[in-house]
Design an enzyme around this catalytic site. Sequence first.
Site, PDB file in Angstrom:
ATOM      1  N   LYS A 127      -4.940 -10.390   1.457  1.00  0.00           N
ATOM      2  CA  LYS A 127      -4.940  -9.264   0.512  1.00  0.00           C
ATOM      3  C   LYS A 127      -4.975  -9.834  -0.897  1.00  0.00           C
ATOM      4  O   LYS A 127      -4.559 -10.966  -1.108  1.00  0.00           O
ATOM      5  CB  LYS A 127      -3.643  -8.451   0.681  1.00  0.00           C
ATOM      6  CG  LYS A 127      -3.496  -7.740   1.999  1.00  0.00           C
ATOM      7  CD  LYS A 127      -4.076  -6.331   1.917  1.00  0.00           C
ATOM      8  CE  LYS A 127      -3.999  -5.598   3.229  1.00  0.00           C
ATOM      9  NZ  LYS A 127      -2.604  -5.321   3.630  1.00  0.00           N
ATOM     10  N   HIS A 130      -2.641  -9.411  -6.845  1.00  0.00           N
ATOM     11  CA  HIS A 130      -3.005  -8.525  -7.966  1.00  0.00           C
ATOM     12  C   HIS A 130      -1.940  -8.485  -9.056  1.00  0.00           C
ATOM     13  O   HIS A 130      -0.883  -9.108  -8.932  1.00  0.00           O
ATOM     14  CB  HIS A 130      -3.350  -7.127  -7.458  1.00  0.00           C
ATOM     15  CG  HIS A 130      -2.247  -6.464  -6.694  1.00  0.00           C
ATOM     16  ND1 HIS A 130      -1.085  -6.047  -7.290  1.00  0.00           N
ATOM     17  CD2 HIS A 130      -2.146  -6.151  -5.377  1.00  0.00           C
ATOM     18  CE1 HIS A 130      -0.312  -5.487  -6.375  1.00  0.00           C
ATOM     19  NE2 HIS A 130      -0.929  -5.549  -5.203  1.00  0.00           N
ATOM     20  N   HIS A 133       1.719  -8.177  -8.492  1.00  0.00           N
ATOM     21  CA  HIS A 133       2.497  -9.319  -7.995  1.00  0.00           C
ATOM     22  C   HIS A 133       3.111 -10.161  -9.097  1.00  0.00           C
ATOM     23  O   HIS A 133       3.941 -11.019  -8.829  1.00  0.00           O
ATOM     24  CB  HIS A 133       1.627 -10.224  -7.122  1.00  0.00           C
ATOM     25  CG  HIS A 133       1.254  -9.605  -5.815  1.00  0.00           C
ATOM     26  ND1 HIS A 133      -0.043  -9.298  -5.495  1.00  0.00           N
ATOM     27  CD2 HIS A 133       2.010  -9.212  -4.769  1.00  0.00           C
ATOM     28  CE1 HIS A 133      -0.072  -8.753  -4.291  1.00  0.00           C
ATOM     29  NE2 HIS A 133       1.156  -8.690  -3.828  1.00  0.00           N
TER      30      HIS A 133
HETATM   31  N1  ARG Z   1       5.111  -8.979   1.739  1.00  0.00           N
HETATM   32  C1  ARG Z   1       5.847  -7.833   1.307  1.00  0.00           C
HETATM   33  C2  ARG Z   1       4.959  -6.918   0.473  1.00  0.00           C
HETATM   34  O1  ARG Z   1       4.000  -7.376  -0.102  1.00  0.00           O
HETATM   35  C3  ARG Z   1       7.046  -8.189   0.478  1.00  0.00           C
HETATM   36  C4  ARG Z   1       8.064  -9.012   1.188  1.00  0.00           C
HETATM   37  C5  ARG Z   1       9.402  -8.901   0.580  1.00  0.00           C
HETATM   38  N2  ARG Z   1      10.375  -9.732   1.184  1.00  0.00           N
HETATM   39  C6  ARG Z   1      11.061  -9.449   2.304  1.00  0.00           C
HETATM   40  N3  ARG Z   1      11.904 -10.345   2.737  1.00  0.00           N
HETATM   41  N4  ARG Z   1      10.904  -8.313   2.914  1.00  0.00           N
HETATM   42  O2  ARG Z   1       5.245  -5.741   0.388  1.00  0.00           O
END
Ligand code: ARG
Length: 566
Positions: A127, A130, A133
């Site tokens: 993905k 962006h 982030h």
């Molecule tokens: N990858 C997830 C997202 O982009 C965020 C992860 C956050 N960290 C976690 N331990 N849940 O939404």
Amino acid sequence: MIDFKKEIAEILQMQISEFGIEEIYSMIEIPPNSDMGDFAFPCFKLAKVFRKAPNQIAKDIVDSIGAKELFEKITIAGAYINFIINKEIFARTVIEEVIKKGDMFGSSEIGGGKTVIVEFSSTNIAKPFHIGHIRSTAIGSALNNIYKFIGYNTVAINHLGDYGTQFGKQIVAIKAWGDKSIIESNPIPELLKLYIKFHEEAEKDPKLEDEAREWFKKLEENDKEATELWQWIKDVSLMEFNRVYDMLGIKFDSYAGESFYSDKMPGVLEEMREKELLVKSQGAEIVDLEPHGMPTALITKKDGSTLYITRDIAAAIYRKNHYDFYKNIYVVGSQQNLHFKQWMKIIELMGYEWGKDCIHIPFGMISLEEGTMSTRKGRVVFLEDVLKKAVEKTKEIISNKNPNLEDKEKVAKEVGIGAIVFQELSNNRIKDYVFSWDRTLNFDGESGPYVQYTHARASSLIRKAGLDYLDNINFKLLSEKEAMELIRILNKFPDVVIDSARKYEPSVVTRYVIDLAQAFNKFYHDHPILVDDVELQRARLALVHTVKQTIKNGLKLIGVAAPERM
Ligand code: ARG
């Protein structure tokens, strides 16, 4: 370093034996305006004990204290005792401390080497990386630096989103319509195109969804082809992400993402069943959180596959066993507040008392002027594009203003990227904001380039003077109001760093370096540095040196470079 507040508490204790030193210390205030004194002690609370009017008490105490070397004057104003510190001693104490500590000025050892995990960035592979982030990435990295600086052993973790049913879809799409060499030439946008195509085609042909589930199942069962394809998606994605992390100068200690926990899940599920937390519901397994005022959490699906929340529970337990953390911090947007509350509750229900040491640090959302970002609709601003544009714009400015600058490319990167990061960390993290190219590329006002420019100006003054100034400084010469104001601000830096850590708020450091730069520019405006009187010049250069050092240290904490010239 002399702790003036502590000295005052000791002096007062001798007069007020009815109060403990801790209590006296906590009553000492710093007046909002330094004309009123550097420290003030209100006597209202003493009235009951002494059975006298507070004004009278203040007067009696001041009379019996007499003169003290550390203080120029001790006066009364109503019920307050005001302490005006000896400027020479104060200037010497602060400046010598900054010179001695150098790059470590502002650091402390309050962390005592305890381990703090800072999880941040945590992007989803395949993905786009962006503009949204930048928040977790910049805030998390700054918190990691700040905690390290105050004596914690930090572990920076990127909990990659590299697992879940969407990879089944991605595999189906690559096999049906993908071309590896095209994808490799421009990985994320090409993978994104395929992902969008999958959804379009699946509307016409629902069988594709079954195929995707099938492929994810194969992935979970370590099927060779599925694993190789998934690994390849991960590799090409990370190549792109690492380009952005390099631009930002960010490093992680671990990239253990969601997939890392796949083989740890069965054990955790078993444990949850033994503790009678899991309830069967139409073939799936859930944890009932209604009694805790939250919606039910789905832990395994009908087909036995796990979910995002299951992996977070497994990750927390693994981290406790592996790192024995003191604090486990998650820098993740506020849209996920409920998710974090749910799984942290489950950890607590499992009987883990360390659950309280898992901390979610939320932040507000970034949207676009056209609406919320949507990768599927192609409504997205790539972070790399923002950084590159900022560097381009800086190059133009340099070509106009300082065409002969050495190392133009390097400085343009430091200033352009620094501007973006600085801006991101200027505001309280909880605020939502709308991304605008104009605002993002506007470097005027209280910006990163302004602070960096102040640092470069200080460097240039020191270069131009070409004098030795670090020994035998006549600190008496630094008693002007503007110099004192500057020294007061410098003196606050170690506390500012601790305060920003306590509040999980890097903007405290960002605001501080702006204040420091402004105070320095005011001083510089009113008091030229390169004067004929060498003794005066040396004293002022020492002050310039400490300002330069402190700006550099502050910028470093928030991940912004401090160029010597710009
Ligand atoms: N990858 C997830 C997202 O982009 C965020 C992860 C956050 N960290 C976690 N331990 N849940 O939404």
